[in-house]
Motif scaffolding. Sequence first.
Motif, PDB file in Angstrom:
ATOM      1  N   ARG A 128       0.765  -1.152   0.040  1.00  0.00           N
ATOM      2  CA  ARG A 128       0.088   0.114   0.020  1.00  0.00           C
ATOM      3  C   ARG A 128       0.729   1.028   0.016  1.00  0.00           C
ATOM      4  O   ARG A 128       0.467   2.401  -0.549  1.00  0.00           O
ATOM      5  N   VAL A 129       1.913   1.246   0.752  1.00  0.00           N
ATOM      6  CA  VAL A 129       2.881   2.523   0.739  1.00  0.00           C
ATOM      7  C   VAL A 129       3.664   2.717  -0.583  1.00  0.00           C
ATOM      8  O   VAL A 129       4.377   1.693  -0.764  1.00  0.00           O
ATOM      9  N   PRO A 130       3.388   3.708  -1.294  1.00  0.00           N
ATOM     10  CA  PRO A 130       4.425   4.029  -2.734  1.00  0.00           C
ATOM     11  C   PRO A 130       5.747   3.841  -2.051  1.00  0.00           C
ATOM     12  O   PRO A 130       6.119   3.964  -1.172  1.00  0.00           O
ATOM     13  N   ASN A 132       8.478   5.406  -2.680  1.00  0.00           N
ATOM     14  CA  ASN A 132       9.225   6.494  -2.270  1.00  0.00           C
ATOM     15  C   ASN A 132       9.023   6.972  -1.034  1.00  0.00           C
ATOM     16  O   ASN A 132       9.545   7.698  -0.445  1.00  0.00           O
ATOM     17  N   GLU A 133       7.771   6.460  -0.362  1.00  0.00           N
ATOM     18  CA  GLU A 133       7.662   6.852   1.073  1.00  0.00           C
ATOM     19  C   GLU A 133       7.892   5.701   1.881  1.00  0.00           C
ATOM     20  O   GLU A 133       7.667   5.758   3.334  1.00  0.00           O
ATOM     21  N   ARG A 134       8.453   4.684   1.566  1.00  0.00           N
ATOM     22  CA  ARG A 134       8.723   3.548   2.407  1.00  0.00           C
ATOM     23  C   ARG A 134      10.000   3.747   3.194  1.00  0.00           C
ATOM     24  O   ARG A 134      11.163   4.197   2.543  1.00  0.00           O
TER      25      ARG A 134
ATOM     26  N   GLU B 133      10.581  10.344   8.602  1.00  0.00           N
ATOM     27  CA  GLU B 133       9.575   9.492   7.609  1.00  0.00           C
ATOM     28  C   GLU B 133       8.627  10.070   7.275  1.00  0.00           C
ATOM     29  O   GLU B 133       7.711   9.431   6.644  1.00  0.00           O
ATOM     30  N   HIS B 135       5.900  12.483   5.141  1.00  0.00           N
ATOM     31  CA  HIS B 135       6.000  12.747   3.648  1.00  0.00           C
ATOM     32  C   HIS B 135       4.286  13.498   3.470  1.00  0.00           C
ATOM     33  O   HIS B 135       3.518  12.935   3.792  1.00  0.00           O
ATOM     34  N   SER B 137       2.813  13.966   0.957  1.00  0.00           N
ATOM     35  CA  SER B 137       2.166  12.948   0.120  1.00  0.00           C
ATOM     36  C   SER B 137       1.105  12.129   0.882  1.00  0.00           C
ATOM     37  O   SER B 137       0.040  11.591   0.669  1.00  0.00           O
ATOM     38  N   ARG B 141      -2.786  11.916   1.465  1.00  0.00           N
ATOM     39  CA  ARG B 141      -3.814  10.789   1.253  1.00  0.00           C
ATOM     40  C   ARG B 141      -4.776  10.215   2.322  1.00  0.00           C
ATOM     41  O   ARG B 141      -5.736   9.826   2.337  1.00  0.00           O
TER      42      ARG B 141
END
Lengths: 230, 230
Positions: A128-130, A132-134, B133, B135, B137, B141
């Motif tokens: 679920r987490v894109p 680039n956000e992990r 951590e 974001h 974005s 969401r």
Amino acid sequence: MAKDMTLWWGSGSPPCWRVLIALEEKNLQGYNQKLLSFEKGEHKSKEVMDVNPRGQLPAFKFGDIVINESYGACFFLESKFKSQGTKLIPDCAGSDNNCALIALIMQRVFEGNTLHQKMADVFMYNRRVPENERHESAFKRLKETLTTELQMWEGHLKKTPGGFLAGENFSMADVIVFPSVALLLRMGLSEDKYPKLAEYYKKLQGRPSVKATWPPTWKETPGQELLKDI
Amino acid sequence: MAKDMTLWWGSGSPPCWRVLIALEEKNLQGYNQKLLSFEKGEHKSKEVMDVNPRGQLPAFKFGDIVINESYGACFFLESKFKSQGTKLIPDCAGSDNNCALIALIMQRVFEGNTLHQKMADVFMYNRRVPENERHESAFKRLKETLTTELQMWEGHLKKTPGGFLAGENFSMADVIVFPSVALLLRMGLSEDKYPKLAEYYKKLQGRPSVKATWPPTWKETPGQELLKDI
């Protein structure tokens, strides 16, 4: 009566499996059912969305009544078919012993939601987490949170002799929580680190309602190892 | 009877507030209560941990019975005091009308968990996720997910005339979900964008069980604006 019911479900989903087990325990075999594929996105089909606008499984109809929330469907079936099949929640009025038992069942039923959520957080992180956000640190934290939760359930099972989650009899707590425990084991949870959960899993595997509703996709494919270090 | 009960709670917490409202509705005034401060970390005190090893509020005891899960405590009180005070869940057996009503109540009660979770995800993002951590974005969401959820509840209220979540009578659905709705409004939710939720909020503000349990800290401090753009 069961012919008035239709369940749309997906294989291996704990929320769906809860309702399947509840229907078996309440002797409601013979209901209409449609096994759908999450992989093919069938839970977002018009047929499902018309019943469950959230586009989630289970979706459940009983005559004109719609009740899609899995906890809700299980509680509804127990209420409607109170004296049919397994009594999943005892009556309280008049008996103090039963009151203590109801309280324990309720406590485990709703703690089961926390267990399920913490498990899902780990399973879903990479999905679920894109990318680039992990963060490895975030994923590690989710796994540690799940470990703490699992240790709590080991403790619950140690403190409650009888082999079921609320003691000596199968109850709503088992309907709700067993599918999550089974999924944990399927995902590689260590039987050595969590012996009480493993024992519970094996005990319930043989129960007719559980056998009759075992996820068909699990029979065809091997388990996974995602949780082996948890 | 109420003298055998002790509730440890925190001001403004929807899970605590649910139990407070349920106790009022079931005419159980006179129970022991301890108002604790989350800010001071009192929910992690030994006194609480002895009752609720999760270190969360509410913690609730009734004689020797412990039931800390807020949904569980509300269901337990309804079961134990079925014919005392407000009937929060009707009996099903025998009446098809009541069955449809129970199903609707159950559906809203458990959807209430999703509403609460999506609200908490937004509130807690900046508090729980370490700064390195975070974001923008991801936060956006979460807010969009909450918006979609809120629109669903606007729709629920439009489709269910009578002013309560499950129609013409106050029910378990209101016990469970009202505190979350109140917190949303307190956090700045727009009454123009969500007129049905605002109307529901105002209607229930005057109910004796709600008035008697209004979060004391809310009376002393102004609301916030976190959700004004949701």
